[in-house]
Design a protein around this motif. Structure first.
Motif, PDB file in Angstrom:
ATOM      1  N   GLY A 100      -1.367  10.237   9.824  1.00 21.24           N
ATOM      2  CA  GLY A 100      -0.887  11.507  10.368  1.00 21.24           C
ATOM      3  C   GLY A 100      -0.478  12.518   9.320  1.00 21.24           C
ATOM      4  O   GLY A 100      -0.379  12.228   8.124  1.00 21.24           O
ATOM      5  N   ARG A 101      -0.213  13.729   9.806  1.00 17.64           N
ATOM      6  CA  ARG A 101       0.179  14.824   8.915  1.00 17.64           C
ATOM      7  C   ARG A 101       1.514  14.571   8.223  1.00 17.64           C
ATOM      8  O   ARG A 101       1.800  15.158   7.189  1.00 17.64           O
ATOM      9  N   ALA A 102       2.336  13.708   8.804  1.00 17.18           N
ATOM     10  CA  ALA A 102       3.676  13.487   8.255  1.00 17.18           C
ATOM     11  C   ALA A 102       3.679  12.547   7.053  1.00 17.18           C
ATOM     12  O   ALA A 102       4.715  12.363   6.415  1.00 17.18           O
ATOM     13  N   HIS A 103       2.511  11.985   6.731  1.00 14.27           N
ATOM     14  CA  HIS A 103       2.456  10.944   5.703  1.00 14.27           C
ATOM     15  C   HIS A 103       1.712  11.420   4.458  1.00 14.27           C
ATOM     16  O   HIS A 103       0.732  12.169   4.546  1.00 14.27           O
ATOM     17  N   ASP A 104       2.176  10.942   3.307  1.00 16.90           N
ATOM     18  CA  ASP A 104       1.534  11.241   2.032  1.00 16.90           C
ATOM     19  C   ASP A 104       0.552  10.128   1.685  1.00 16.90           C
ATOM     20  O   ASP A 104       0.910   8.951   1.728  1.00 16.90           O
ATOM     21  N   PHE A 105      -0.668  10.500   1.334  1.00 17.84           N
ATOM     22  CA  PHE A 105      -1.668   9.519   0.918  1.00 17.84           C
ATOM     23  C   PHE A 105      -2.094   9.705  -0.534  1.00 17.84           C
ATOM     24  O   PHE A 105      -2.720   8.813  -1.110  1.00 17.84           O
ATOM     25  N   ALA A 106      -1.748  10.837  -1.118  1.00 13.57           N
ATOM     26  CA  ALA A 106      -2.175  11.113  -2.497  1.00 13.57           C
ATOM     27  C   ALA A 106      -1.604  10.085  -3.470  1.00 13.57           C
ATOM     28  O   ALA A 106      -2.315   9.597  -4.363  1.00 13.57           O
ATOM     29  N   THR A 107      -0.333   9.728  -3.311  1.00 14.18           N
ATOM     30  CA  THR A 107       0.300   8.770  -4.226  1.00 14.18           C
ATOM     31  C   THR A 107      -0.375   7.406  -4.129  1.00 14.18           C
ATOM     32  O   THR A 107      -0.643   6.750  -5.140  1.00 14.18           O
ATOM     33  N   LEU A 108      -0.677   6.969  -2.908  1.00 11.74           N
ATOM     34  CA  LEU A 108      -1.360   5.697  -2.687  1.00 11.74           C
ATOM     35  C   LEU A 108      -2.753   5.715  -3.313  1.00 11.74           C
ATOM     36  O   LEU A 108      -3.146   4.767  -4.021  1.00 11.74           O
ATOM     37  N   LEU A 109      -3.510   6.782  -3.086  1.00 20.33           N
ATOM     38  CA  LEU A 109      -4.874   6.860  -3.611  1.00 20.33           C
ATOM     39  C   LEU A 109      -4.883   6.940  -5.137  1.00 20.33           C
ATOM     40  O   LEU A 109      -5.751   6.345  -5.796  1.00 20.33           O
ATOM     41  N   GLU A 110      -3.909   7.642  -5.706  1.00 17.88           N
ATOM     42  CA  GLU A 110      -3.832   7.718  -7.170  1.00 17.88           C
ATOM     43  C   GLU A 110      -3.484   6.363  -7.766  1.00 17.88           C
ATOM     44  O   GLU A 110      -4.004   5.978  -8.823  1.00 17.88           O
ATOM     45  N   ALA A 111      -2.599   5.614  -7.098  1.00 16.33           N
ATOM     46  CA  ALA A 111      -2.262   4.264  -7.563  1.00 16.33           C
ATOM     47  C   ALA A 111      -3.493   3.361  -7.481  1.00 16.33           C
ATOM     48  O   ALA A 111      -3.754   2.556  -8.392  1.00 16.33           O
ATOM     49  N   ALA A 112      -4.271   3.495  -6.399  1.00 20.66           N
ATOM     50  CA  ALA A 112      -5.495   2.704  -6.255  1.00 20.66           C
ATOM     51  C   ALA A 112      -6.490   3.041  -7.359  1.00 20.66           C
ATOM     52  O   ALA A 112      -7.166   2.145  -7.895  1.00 20.66           O
ATOM     53  N   ALA A 113      -6.575   4.330  -7.722  1.00 24.12           N
ATOM     54  CA  ALA A 113      -7.474   4.737  -8.809  1.00 24.12           C
ATOM     55  C   ALA A 113      -7.030   4.130 -10.142  1.00 24.12           C
ATOM     56  O   ALA A 113      -7.868   3.690 -10.945  1.00 24.12           O
ATOM     57  N   LEU A 114      -5.724   4.080 -10.363  1.00 28.15           N
ATOM     58  CA  LEU A 114      -5.208   3.499 -11.596  1.00 28.15           C
ATOM     59  C   LEU A 114      -5.488   1.997 -11.671  1.00 28.15           C
ATOM     60  O   LEU A 114      -5.583   1.430 -12.769  1.00 28.15           O
ATOM     61  N   LEU A 115      -5.614   1.355 -10.518  1.00 24.87           N
ATOM     62  CA  LEU A 115      -5.806  -0.097 -10.468  1.00 24.87           C
ATOM     63  C   LEU A 115      -7.243  -0.494 -10.135  1.00 24.87           C
ATOM     64  O   LEU A 115      -7.512  -1.669  -9.858  1.00 24.87           O
ATOM     65  N   LYS A 116      -8.160   0.449 -10.199  1.00 27.04           N
ATOM     66  CA  LYS A 116      -9.525   0.166  -9.742  1.00 27.04           C
ATOM     67  C   LYS A 116     -10.232  -0.888 -10.584  1.00 27.04           C
ATOM     68  O   LYS A 116     -11.198  -1.517 -10.114  1.00 27.04           O
ATOM     69  N   ASN A 117      -9.783  -1.113 -11.806  1.00 28.26           N
ATOM     70  CA  ASN A 117     -10.417  -2.124 -12.654  1.00 28.26           C
ATOM     71  C   ASN A 117      -9.731  -3.489 -12.576  1.00 28.26           C
ATOM     72  O   ASN A 117     -10.151  -4.428 -13.259  1.00 28.26           O
ATOM     73  N   ASP A 118      -8.680  -3.573 -11.771  1.00 26.70           N
ATOM     74  CA  ASP A 118      -8.004  -4.854 -11.567  1.00 26.70           C
ATOM     75  C   ASP A 118      -8.645  -5.533 -10.367  1.00 26.70           C
ATOM     76  O   ASP A 118      -8.361  -5.201  -9.217  1.00 26.70           O
ATOM     77  N   LEU A 144     -13.858   4.574  -5.177  1.00 26.60           N
ATOM     78  CA  LEU A 144     -12.837   3.535  -5.253  1.00 26.60           C
ATOM     79  C   LEU A 144     -13.298   2.327  -4.444  1.00 26.60           C
ATOM     80  O   LEU A 144     -13.084   2.243  -3.234  1.00 26.60           O
ATOM     81  N   LYS A 145     -13.923   1.389  -5.120  1.00 25.23           N
ATOM     82  CA  LYS A 145     -14.461   0.196  -4.467  1.00 25.23           C
ATOM     83  C   LYS A 145     -13.369  -0.798  -4.098  1.00 25.23           C
ATOM     84  O   LYS A 145     -13.644  -1.796  -3.422  1.00 25.23           O
ATOM     85  N   ASN A 146     -12.139  -0.524  -4.537  1.00 33.85           N
ATOM     86  CA  ASN A 146     -11.028  -1.441  -4.246  1.00 33.85           C
ATOM     87  C   ASN A 146     -10.284  -1.054  -2.976  1.00 33.85           C
ATOM     88  O   ASN A 146      -9.174  -1.527  -2.735  1.00 33.85           O
ATOM     89  N   ILE A 147     -10.894  -0.206  -2.153  1.00 32.76           N
ATOM     90  CA  ILE A 147     -10.287   0.203  -0.884  1.00 32.76           C
ATOM     91  C   ILE A 147     -11.246  -0.109   0.261  1.00 32.76           C
ATOM     92  O   ILE A 147     -12.427   0.235   0.211  1.00 32.76           O
TER      93      ILE A 147
END
Length: 287
Positions: A100-118, A144-147
């Motif tokens: 929903g509009r009330a939730h932030d997803f940018a922080t989650l997606l950026e963390a996933a990008a940082l961990l994409k090689n794990d 992001l293949k880790n999602i």
């Protein structure tokens, strides 16, 4: 449970100074003033209404709850959904519910990008809503293949669905703390899983996490911190299990269905007693 029209105003879907916004708030306030009691799911919502001029004596705080017999921890080794989705050997970070509009997803997606090689860490996003298409687009652009995305699961699979993750992410835009509480948090507690909260460190969920040690909290934009915390939890299975036990304990002790039923029963009994008092006084005077 959510406070309108404040939600729409804070999300800039309704103007605070426009006629529709003013009229909506006036009608809402009229309905609250006609109420004998106003029940709020959080202290912050109660404080906001008190500051808005409503009597403290008429406001009660009664938290959300989850049914611990309907949602319960399913061990990773026997979780059919986790096996079906090919996640047996992964440390899984889940998001489950409304995009929903009330939730932030940018922080989650950026963390996933940082961990994409794990290769040991995978993100499982379950549900739908207004922002899901945008999130999927971002995942595709960044490759992001880790999602993995899955649809919202039927009620009979809710325990396995929530237990498929080793920990969950819950988020809330800070300016909405006084008018929304992320109800998905209580299902995560019931499933006995830790929560990574993304939002205000002074918010409802962040305070519960800090006081019960059932997860960690980061502010919006702290993607590196979130990624670091995920790695730390992956590398400490015992700590992850302890947080999960703490989560289920706080559900059973504080946010259980039985507690909620008792609280509502007490409230209704008190209102009934108050309603009968004038009649009893009249009878006594007549006698």
């Amino acid at each position: 449970m959510d406070l309108f029209p404040e939600v729409a105003i804070e999300l800039e879907m309704l103007s605070k100074t426009g006629i529709p916004g003013k009229l909506s708030k006036a009608l809402r306030n009229w309905s609250l003033r006609k109420s004998t009691v106003i029940v709020c799911p959080t202290e912050m919502m109660a404080s906001y209404l008190i500051e808005s001029g409503f009597s403290r004596d008429r406001i009660r705080v009664m938290h959300h709850w989850s049914d611990g017999s309907e949602i319960y921890p399913v061990p990773r080794s026997t979780n059919a959904l986790r096996r079906h989705w090919g996640l047996q050997d992964k440390f899984v970070i889940g998001y489950s519910g409304n995009f929903g509009r009330a939730h932030d997803f940018a922080t989650l997606l950026e963390a996933a990008a940082l961990l994409k090689n794990d290769n040991d860490i995978h993100f499982l996003l379950i549900g739908g809503g207004q922002q899901r298409a945008r999130v999927e687009e971002t995942v595709g652009i960044q490759q992001l293949k880790n999602i993995t995305f899955k649809p919202l699961q039927p009620p009979e699979n809710i325990s396995e669905s929530l237990s498929a993750a080793d920990a969950h992410v819950v988020s809330l835009i800070p300016r909405l703390e006084h008018c929304i509480v992320p109800s998905k948090f209580y299902g995560i507690l019931a499933a006995g899983r830790p929560t990574f909260f993304v939002g205000s460190p002074d918010g409802e969920v962040a305070n519960v996490i800090a006081s019960t040690r059932c997860g960690e909290a980061v502010e919006i934009g702290e993607s590196q911190k979130l990624a670091d915390l995920i790695v730390q939890l992956k590398n400490s299975p015992e700590r992850c299990e302890n947080m999960g036990r703490n989560a289920r304990d706080v559900l059973d002790i504080v946010y259980s269905r039985n507690n909620a039923v008792q609280s509502w029963s007490d409230l209704m009994s008190g209102l009934q007693q108050r309603a009968e008092e004038p009649l009893q006084s009249s009878v006594y005077r007549s006698a």
